[in-house]
Design a protein around this motif. Structure first.
Motif, PDB file in Angstrom:
ATOM      1  N   ASP A  44      11.012 -31.277  76.581  1.00  0.00           N
ATOM      2  CA  ASP A  44      12.387 -30.931  76.949  1.00  0.00           C
ATOM      3  C   ASP A  44      12.467 -29.809  77.980  1.00  0.00           C
ATOM      4  N   HIS A  45      11.409 -29.042  78.127  1.00  0.00           N
ATOM      5  CA  HIS A  45      11.405 -27.897  79.039  1.00  0.00           C
ATOM      6  C   HIS A  45      10.247 -28.000  80.046  1.00  0.00           C
ATOM      7  N   PRO A  46      10.301 -28.968  80.960  1.00  0.00           N
ATOM      8  CA  PRO A  46       9.189 -29.125  81.917  1.00  0.00           C
ATOM      9  C   PRO A  46       9.036 -27.937  82.865  1.00  0.00           C
ATOM     10  N   ASP A  47      10.106 -27.151  83.031  1.00  0.00           N
ATOM     11  CA  ASP A  47      10.030 -25.981  83.902  1.00  0.00           C
ATOM     12  C   ASP A  47       9.141 -24.891  83.305  1.00  0.00           C
ATOM     13  N   GLN A  48       8.881 -24.956  82.001  1.00  0.00           N
ATOM     14  CA  GLN A  48       8.030 -23.965  81.339  1.00  0.00           C
ATOM     15  C   GLN A  48       6.590 -24.458  81.167  1.00  0.00           C
ATOM     16  N   MET A  49       6.284 -25.623  81.712  1.00  0.00           N
ATOM     17  CA  MET A  49       4.952 -26.194  81.599  1.00  0.00           C
ATOM     18  C   MET A  49       4.037 -25.606  82.671  1.00  0.00           C
ATOM     19  N   LEU A  50       2.812 -25.305  82.269  1.00  0.00           N
ATOM     20  CA  LEU A  50       1.808 -24.813  83.204  1.00  0.00           C
ATOM     21  C   LEU A  50       0.506 -25.561  82.939  1.00  0.00           C
ATOM     22  N   LEU A  51      -0.084 -26.097  83.988  1.00  0.00           N
ATOM     23  CA  LEU A  51      -1.337 -26.835  83.859  1.00  0.00           C
ATOM     24  C   LEU A  51      -2.370 -26.180  84.762  1.00  0.00           C
ATOM     25  N   SER A  83       6.242 -24.941  76.266  1.00  0.00           N
ATOM     26  CA  SER A  83       7.154 -24.153  75.449  1.00  0.00           C
ATOM     27  C   SER A  83       6.838 -24.333  73.972  1.00  0.00           C
ATOM     28  N   LYS A  84       7.120 -23.302  73.193  1.00  0.00           N
ATOM     29  CA  LYS A  84       6.892 -23.361  71.749  1.00  0.00           C
ATOM     30  C   LYS A  84       7.662 -24.527  71.119  1.00  0.00           C
ATOM     31  N   LYS A  85       8.816 -24.841  71.681  1.00  0.00           N
ATOM     32  CA  LYS A  85       9.646 -25.935  71.161  1.00  0.00           C
ATOM     33  C   LYS A  85       9.057 -27.312  71.484  1.00  0.00           C
ATOM     34  N   ASP A  86       8.210 -27.391  72.502  1.00  0.00           N
ATOM     35  CA  ASP A  86       7.644 -28.672  72.939  1.00  0.00           C
ATOM     36  C   ASP A  86       6.238 -28.943  72.425  1.00  0.00           C
ATOM     37  N   ARG A 145     -12.404 -31.728  79.108  1.00  0.00           N
ATOM     38  CA  ARG A 145     -11.808 -31.157  77.907  1.00  0.00           C
ATOM     39  C   ARG A 145     -10.328 -30.974  78.195  1.00  0.00           C
ATOM     40  N   PHE A 146      -9.492 -31.214  77.202  1.00  0.00           N
ATOM     41  CA  PHE A 146      -8.046 -31.065  77.353  1.00  0.00           C
ATOM     42  C   PHE A 146      -7.545 -30.169  76.228  1.00  0.00           C
ATOM     43  N   LEU A 147      -7.031 -29.003  76.592  1.00  0.00           N
ATOM     44  CA  LEU A 147      -6.548 -28.037  75.624  1.00  0.00           C
ATOM     45  C   LEU A 147      -5.040 -27.900  75.747  1.00  0.00           C
ATOM     46  N   ILE A 148      -4.370 -27.699  74.607  1.00  0.00           N
ATOM     47  CA  ILE A 148      -2.927 -27.538  74.590  1.00  0.00           C
ATOM     48  C   ILE A 148      -2.613 -26.186  73.961  1.00  0.00           C
ATOM     49  N   ARG A 149      -1.772 -25.412  74.643  1.00  0.00           N
ATOM     50  CA  ARG A 149      -1.384 -24.091  74.152  1.00  0.00           C
ATOM     51  C   ARG A 149       0.112 -23.915  74.293  1.00  0.00           C
ATOM     52  N   GLU A 150       0.622 -22.959  73.516  1.00  0.00           N
ATOM     53  CA  GLU A 150       2.042 -22.634  73.666  1.00  0.00           C
ATOM     54  C   GLU A 150       2.204 -21.303  74.350  1.00  0.00           C
TER      55      GLU A 150
END
Length: 75
Positions: free
Chosen positions: A14-21, A37-40, A70-75
């Motif tokens: 819902d918040h693609p503007d807060q995504m960082l790759l 985002s923590k919500k996503d 490797r693919f890592l996911i963080r908030e």
């Protein structure tokens, strides 16, 4: 590969503007770190990690010449 990750993840959140790759290569392994985002975070991980696992499967299928990812996911 970054465009592929973005194409998969952006429609899920819902918040693609807060995504960082970001990506980093070390000892022949490319590590992609996705920060959302923590919500996503739950949408990207999925129930019991099913979405994250599916993303990793797609990324491994898209690799060339046995490249390790490797693919890592963080908030």
């Amino acid at each position: 590969m970054e465009e592929l990750i973005k194409a998969i993840v952006v429609p899920l959140i819902d918040h693609p503007d807060q995504m960082l790759l970001t990506h980093e290569e070390n000892a022949g392994v490319v590590t992609y770190t996705l920060t959302v985002s923590k919500k996503d975070i739950g949408k990207v991980i999925g129930k019991n990690g099913t979405v994250a696992s599916a993303i990793r499967t797609v990324l491994n299928s898209a690799t060339k010449n046995g490249e390790k990812i490797r693919f890592l996911i963080r908030e």
